[in-house]
Scaffold this active site. Sequence first.
Site, PDB file in Angstrom:
ATOM      1  N   GLU A  32       0.840  -1.216   0.000  1.00  0.00           N
ATOM      2  CA  GLU A  32       0.000   0.000   0.000  1.00  0.00           C
ATOM      3  C   GLU A  32       0.865   1.252   0.000  1.00  0.00           C
ATOM      4  OE1 GLU A  32      -3.275  -0.302  -0.506  1.00  0.00           O
ATOM      5  OE2 GLU A  32      -2.775  -2.428  -0.570  1.00  0.00           O
ATOM      6  N   TRP A  47       1.749   1.820  -3.464  1.00  0.00           N
ATOM      7  CA  TRP A  47       0.670   2.494  -4.218  1.00  0.00           C
ATOM      8  C   TRP A  47       0.770   4.007  -4.033  1.00  0.00           C
ATOM      9  CZ3 TRP A  47      -2.513   1.424  -8.023  1.00  0.00           C
ATOM     10  CH2 TRP A  47      -2.975   0.119  -8.232  1.00  0.00           C
ATOM     11  N   TRP A  88     -20.947  12.503 -20.003  1.00  0.00           N
ATOM     12  CA  TRP A  88     -21.423  12.276 -18.631  1.00  0.00           C
ATOM     13  C   TRP A  88     -22.845  12.787 -18.454  1.00  0.00           C
ATOM     14  CZ3 TRP A  88     -18.218   9.099 -16.339  1.00  0.00           C
ATOM     15  CH2 TRP A  88     -16.844   9.183 -16.585  1.00  0.00           C
ATOM     16  N   ASN A 105     -10.942   2.329   2.388  1.00  0.00           N
ATOM     17  CA  ASN A 105     -10.496   2.219   0.994  1.00  0.00           C
ATOM     18  C   ASN A 105     -11.473   1.450   0.098  1.00  0.00           C
ATOM     19  OD1 ASN A 105      -8.513   2.430  -1.214  1.00  0.00           O
ATOM     20  ND2 ASN A 105      -8.353   0.219  -0.927  1.00  0.00           N
ATOM     21  N   TRP A 126     -16.474  12.056 -12.943  1.00  0.00           N
ATOM     22  CA  TRP A 126     -15.714  11.725 -11.726  1.00  0.00           C
ATOM     23  C   TRP A 126     -15.093  12.948 -11.068  1.00  0.00           C
ATOM     24  CZ3 TRP A 126     -10.516  12.900 -12.010  1.00  0.00           C
ATOM     25  CH2 TRP A 126      -9.975  13.073 -13.301  1.00  0.00           C
ATOM     26  N   TRP A 157      -9.653   7.995  -7.963  1.00  0.00           N
ATOM     27  CA  TRP A 157     -10.853   8.329  -8.748  1.00  0.00           C
ATOM     28  C   TRP A 157     -10.708   7.878 -10.190  1.00  0.00           C
ATOM     29  CZ3 TRP A 157     -15.786   9.459  -8.095  1.00  0.00           C
ATOM     30  CH2 TRP A 157     -16.189   9.756  -6.789  1.00  0.00           C
TER      31      TRP A 157
END
Length: 484
Positions: free
Chosen positions: A283, A286, A315, A350, A368, A391
């Site tokens: 993590e 990441w 969208w 998460n 988004w 996102w």
Amino acid sequence: MRLVWFRNDLRCHGHTPLTQALAGGDPVIALYLLCPRQWDDHDVAPLRRWYVLESLLELGDTLAAKGIDLHVLDAGDFDGAVDTLADFVAEQGVREIFCNREYPLNELNRDRAVARRLEQYGVRLHGFDDGVLVPPRTLSTGKGTPYTVFTAYKKRWDQWMDDADPGALPAPAWPASSGASKKGRFYGRDRVEALRDGLDLPDTLTAPWQPGETAAYRQLYDFVEHQLGDYKRYRDFPAEPGTSGLSTALSAGTLAPLDAYLAARRALADSGAREGAATWIGELAWRDFYRQIMHRFPQLATGAPFRPETRLLQWHDNDAHFQAWCEGRTGYPLVDAAMRQLVRTGWMHNRLRMLTAMFLSKHLFIDWHRGERFFMQHLIDGDFASNNGGWQWSASTGTDVAPYFRVFSPIRQSHRFDPQGRFIARYVPELAELDDESIHEPWKQPLLCPDYPAPIVAHKGVKEFVQQAFRQAGDAWRQQENGQ
Ligand SMILES: Cc1cc2nc3c(=O)[nH]c(=O)nc-3n(C[C@H](O)[C@H](O)[C@H](O)COP(=O)(O)OP(=O)(O)OC[C@H]3O[C@@H](n4cnc5c(N)ncnc54)[C@H](O)[C@@H]3O)c2cc1C
């Protein structure tokens, strides 16, 4: 005179600029520049501002106790920061500045302007990379390009960390005169307190959080001792205290990523904790991954999607749906519990960040960017690189994306990751009386939960719709590229 410029690194532990500045024997002072207008521009959540200001108060007191003066000045925004810093440096006779690098675009532009200005004064700038484990330009593919797929990046990241084999930073060599007899001064403390008080946040929001490096390091060692070994098993279950909750400390720099990594690496030697520790280190990788993506693709900071063809997605502009999502009234219990957790506590698990982000961008097919912004406005750990990366992953517009045909089912996720509905019941009390089955699909028991909304969209058909929308955007993009 040497200056340590604190930015997103509000700590004394694991802080190379401080350690290096103090190693020289010259007098050292410290500076923090308040930029409230920049916070407004960056949608920084009030709770996060509170955390930063409280942590700054602790830092100022710690430095003072060690004989170092901290000056907190109001610069307004990043443009103002350049002038304020230049004036301060001239006034104090600073010859060298030590600070950690920041990688987002606006921060880089500020630092470029600072470097140009300070050159005129003959001041030397020393930059360090304590905000990450592997600095963002260090790792490249065999072709010299940035990694855009996490698994390949992680493999290289592991090698790099093994070769570097970093040890803990030595503790700063505080001035010999430090101690009660020669305390430092904390200039600007009043201004920090005034800004904090002006936020006027309810105790219910702030009480669960403990700002400052002392609390952050305590939390790290507690987590490593009691939970790390089970991290892999529990990390996906929001009703459990299965993750570290250290994202706030890492993102505001009250905890050094290196200290977090070293604590987990020590645990690798313990066979009971090895699996959890290895997963947790992943993590941290990441976190580095998204920082290098943000740094090497600066257009992301201007709102661009990583995959350019997704700019052509049409969208839906449905404000009522967006509002229902924000308020946790979509009719999908786990999505709603998650959104209420965000608004009520300033944090979200998460798994639920992925679920809610996917729900907004796929089920509701809302841009988004709107969700990204809403998260920043509420998250105590709001961090551009991780938030934008998360996102874009969820919306399938980013690097290493969830393929666009992958759409989490809010019902299946609910059964899998909150099987008894304990998390749902905590945040959606209207459903607390439902049994373990119906709590995931309350529309099957409409008489038992009259106050809870019906689903605002159906899950069925979403995948096909999204697939088609992505295909159309891709086709349109190719036509544009071919000049048709
Ligand atoms: C849509 C979306 C938005 C997100 N926004 C943010 C954000 O604004 N700030 C933020 O810090 N994280 C963000 N994340 C990543 C992740 O959700 C949080 O870091 C994590 O939930 C924090 O909980 P923890 O500290 O208990 O994590 P742990 O599971 O204990 O992980 C340890 C640390 O690793 C880092 N980390 C974990 N997962 C990720 C990840 N997927 N990406 C990057 N770093 C990670 C964090 O620093 C975290 O504290 C986002 C993820 C998604 C899907």
